[in-house]
Design a protein around this motif. Structure first.
Motif, mmCIF file in Angstrom:
data_model
loop_
_atom_site.group_PDB
_atom_site.id
_atom_site.type_symbol
_atom_site.label_atom_id
_atom_site.label_comp_id
_atom_site.label_asym_id
_atom_site.label_seq_id
_atom_site.Cartn_x
_atom_site.Cartn_y
_atom_site.Cartn_z
ATOM 1 N N ALA A 398 25.604 -8.272 -27.641
ATOM 2 C CA ALA A 398 26.921 -8.001 -28.216
ATOM 3 C C ALA A 398 27.431 -9.321 -28.793
ATOM 4 O O ALA A 398 27.385 -10.335 -28.105
ATOM 5 C CB ALA A 398 27.856 -7.550 -27.106
ATOM 6 N N ARG A 402 33.053 -9.740 -29.711
ATOM 7 C CA ARG A 402 33.370 -8.330 -29.380
ATOM 8 C C ARG A 402 33.571 -8.223 -27.876
ATOM 9 O O ARG A 402 32.646 -7.952 -27.122
ATOM 10 C CB ARG A 402 32.250 -7.419 -29.860
ATOM 11 C CG ARG A 402 32.408 -7.099 -31.319
ATOM 12 C CD ARG A 402 31.980 -5.735 -31.782
ATOM 13 N NE ARG A 402 31.271 -4.904 -30.848
ATOM 14 C CZ ARG A 402 30.069 -4.380 -31.080
ATOM 15 N NH1 ARG A 402 29.432 -4.639 -32.186
ATOM 16 N NH2 ARG A 402 29.503 -3.583 -30.204
ATOM 17 N N GLN A 404 35.067 -6.486 -24.674
ATOM 18 C CA GLN A 404 35.611 -5.195 -24.247
ATOM 19 C C GLN A 404 36.897 -5.402 -23.454
ATOM 20 O O GLN A 404 36.965 -6.292 -22.606
ATOM 21 C CB GLN A 404 34.610 -4.484 -23.337
ATOM 22 C CG GLN A 404 33.381 -3.993 -24.059
ATOM 23 C CD GLN A 404 32.305 -3.531 -23.063
ATOM 24 O OE1 GLN A 404 32.389 -3.752 -21.870
ATOM 25 N NE2 GLN A 404 31.300 -2.878 -23.595
ATOM 26 N N ARG A 460 40.905 -13.369 -23.080
ATOM 27 C CA ARG A 460 40.105 -13.073 -24.273
ATOM 28 C C ARG A 460 40.259 -14.232 -25.278
ATOM 29 O O ARG A 460 39.280 -14.738 -25.821
ATOM 30 C CB ARG A 460 40.611 -11.758 -24.870
ATOM 31 C CG ARG A 460 39.932 -11.349 -26.131
ATOM 32 C CD ARG A 460 40.517 -10.037 -26.646
ATOM 33 N NE ARG A 460 39.892 -9.707 -27.907
ATOM 34 C CZ ARG A 460 40.236 -10.225 -29.057
ATOM 35 N NH1 ARG A 460 41.234 -11.086 -29.129
ATOM 36 N NH2 ARG A 460 39.593 -9.889 -30.156
#
Ligand SMILES: Cc1cc2nc3c(=O)[nH]c(=O)nc-3n(C[C@H](O)[C@H](O)[C@H](O)COP(=O)(O)OP(=O)(O)OC[C@H]3O[C@@H](n4cnc5c(N)ncnc54)[C@H](O)[C@@H]3O)c2cc1C
Length: 476
Positions: A398, A402, A404, A460
């Motif tokens: 991934a 990106r 999650q 993030r």
């Protein structure tokens, strides 16, 4: 006229092929000799092991006990020895006068090194060594790109994998004659490695139970796999990974059952589902060939540009993740399913792995090791592949940006919270909305359930900044 056999006695060394049906090396050993000494060499470590733990050892003991009974029913005796495999096998060769040792190849670097060592030692004393392809349909460098290099990307690998003809399953070995009087240890149990039971509710071990799982998977799971496979509640996937790991089923048998269903079914949904499932089987072999060509993935990031990232090591955070006490219901449900059953649904493996690396910023190797120690299907290649995929550092991983979002993942895959409520009893009566978004301020969803350990959006951003800084450092 009686069959002329090449050897009077041969050894079959069982490793991750704990079955009599569709077993390549055992089949060859039986064809080569009147007497077969089936042996399992119990590993000599005790206490803690980096790559395994009580869950997988308990399943292994069950599978060995079942194999011992099946071999006895076929007329033979499974011999147990304990120590370094090469030493024990050489001793057994001398004791039995065996002319050859048969085994099925192990895809891991450790097993591969052992095979190379054994081949040399046996050759020096004039004993044949046969290491057969068995745990996969296509292995090592069998499938290469048009320019003769190993595949790094799954889609083209899968195209070639699906198109190649596949070996047929082999029949069960029905009769085994083992010379009398060979010393054997008892079948191991957890105490052999100084371990205590984990208390996890494990699947039944052994070939018979495995075949029941295969039948169930074919009849009930595969036809609807395409629609259901991402839902973690209930059984939506085959649960055959444990049998592939221990070899309680042969891959050829599994493949041809599924391919048969694909060929026979007129229903487009069923056909699509089975094809999707066969793609997953190819993922397993994709990661095995990655490990074959790049064994250093066990130490380093597959992609060199991601080596040296400043991952963190925080024991307290790691422990909360392991205990399922992060305050992120979906993450905690996955970690608790793992502890209670030795299994975790694939969607949850991705969510929990991405959470460890991208929300807690902990080194993916910490999670990789914990999964190996706790998963009943712990498979070095797939586990490493899955962890590096989630960390964004692996082959066909991934992309690192990106990331999650655990709350959105819950909305997509457990919208009614059945999975969360099953594994996190403190949240049994929590309103659904509380499972889909972080609590406001210091409001606790349940008095016994912790507040989120971190703020997903902030972490993030930190992860993106960490990767960006690393890229800049590399360029500058
Ligand atoms: C972080 C992480 C760690 C993982 N660790 C392991 C592991 O230790 N052992 C293991 O067998 N799988 C591992 N997987 C892959 C996958 O999660 C499991 O194979 C799957 O959940 C097993 O359930 P099942 O047998 O019901 O699978 P199904 O969905 O029924 O798939 C059938 C088979 O295909 C193979 N497969 C499916 N998905 C994958 C995949 N993503 N990668 C490789 N093979 C796959 C497995 O052999 C599986 O049994 C991991 C994935 C991630 C993201």
């Amino acid at each position: 006229m009686p069959r002329m056999l090449k050897h009077q006695t041969v050894i079959h060394w069982f490793r991750r092929d704990l079955r009599l049906t569709d077993n390549t090396a055992l089949h060859s050993a039986s064809a080569a000799s009147s007497f077969v000494v089936p042996v399992y060499v119990v590993s000599p470590w005790a206490g803690r092991h980096r790559w395994t733990g009580p869950v997988r050892q308990e399943f292994l003991c069950g599978a060995l006990a079942s194999l011992e009974r099946n071999i006895a029913a076929a007329g033979g005796t499974l011999i147990f020895r304990r120590g370094q495999a090469a030493d024990e096998l050489i001793k057994l060769v001398k004791e039995t006068g065996a002319g050859a040792v048969f085994t099925n190849r192990d895809p891991d670097p450790h097993g591969r090194a052992l095979e190379e060592q054994l081949a040399k030692t046996l050759a020096a004393v004039g004993v044949e060594f046969h290491a057969c392809k068995d745990s996969v349909l296509h292995d090592r460098a069998e499938l290469l790109t048009g320019s003769g290099t190993p595949f790094r990307v799954f889609t083209p690998y899968n195209k070639v994998w699906q198109a190649r003809p596949k070996a047929q399953p082999l029949p069960a070995v029905k009769s085994i004659r083992t010379p009398a009087g060979i010393a054997s240890l008892p079948c191991p149990d957890l105490k052999t490695w100084g371990l205590s039971p984990s208390g996890a509710a494990l699947p039944e071990a052994g070939e018979h139970a495995a075949r029941q799982r295969l039948k169930r998977a074919l009849n009930l799971i595969l036809p609807r796999y395409g629609e259901q496979r991402n839902a973690p509640f209930g059984q939506t996937t085959s649960r055959l990974s444990v049998d592939l790991r221990h070899g309680t089923l042969g891959i050829r048998e599994i493949y041809h059952f599924a391919a048969g269903l694909l060929a026979e079914s007129k229903d487009a949904t069923v056909r699509k589902s089975v094809q999707t499932w066969l793609n997953e089987i190819a993922w397993r072999e994709f990661y095995m060939q990655i490990l074959w060509h790049w064994p250093n993935v066990l130490e380093h990031e597959f992609d060199p540009k991601f080596r040296g990232l400043p991952w963190e090591y925080d024991e307290a955070k790691l422990q909360r993740w392991k205990d399922g006490l992060t305050g992120f219901p979906i993450v905690d449900a996955g970690m608790r399913e793992l502890r209670a059953t030795g299994f975790m649904h694939n969607r949850l493996r991705m969510i929990t792995a991405m959470f460890l690396t991208k929300d807690l910023h902990l080194d993916w190797r910490l999670g990789e090791e914990y999964f190996m120690q706790t998963l009943v299907d712990g498979e070095v290649a797939s586990n490493n592949g899955g962890w590096q995929w989630s960390a964004g550092t692996g082959a066909d991983a991934a992309p690192y940006f990106r990331i999650q979002n655990p709350w959105s993942q819950t909305k997509s895959y457990d919208p009614e919270g059945q999975y969360i409520r099953r594994w996190v009893p403190e949240l049994k009566d929590a309103p659904q909305s509380a499972l889909l978004a972080p609590p406001e301020g210091l409001f606790r969803v349940s008095k016994d359930y912790p507040l989120p350990i971190v703020n997903h959006h902030e972490e993030r951003d930190r992860t993106l900044a960490m990767f960006a800084r690393h890229k800049e450092r590399q360029m500058g």
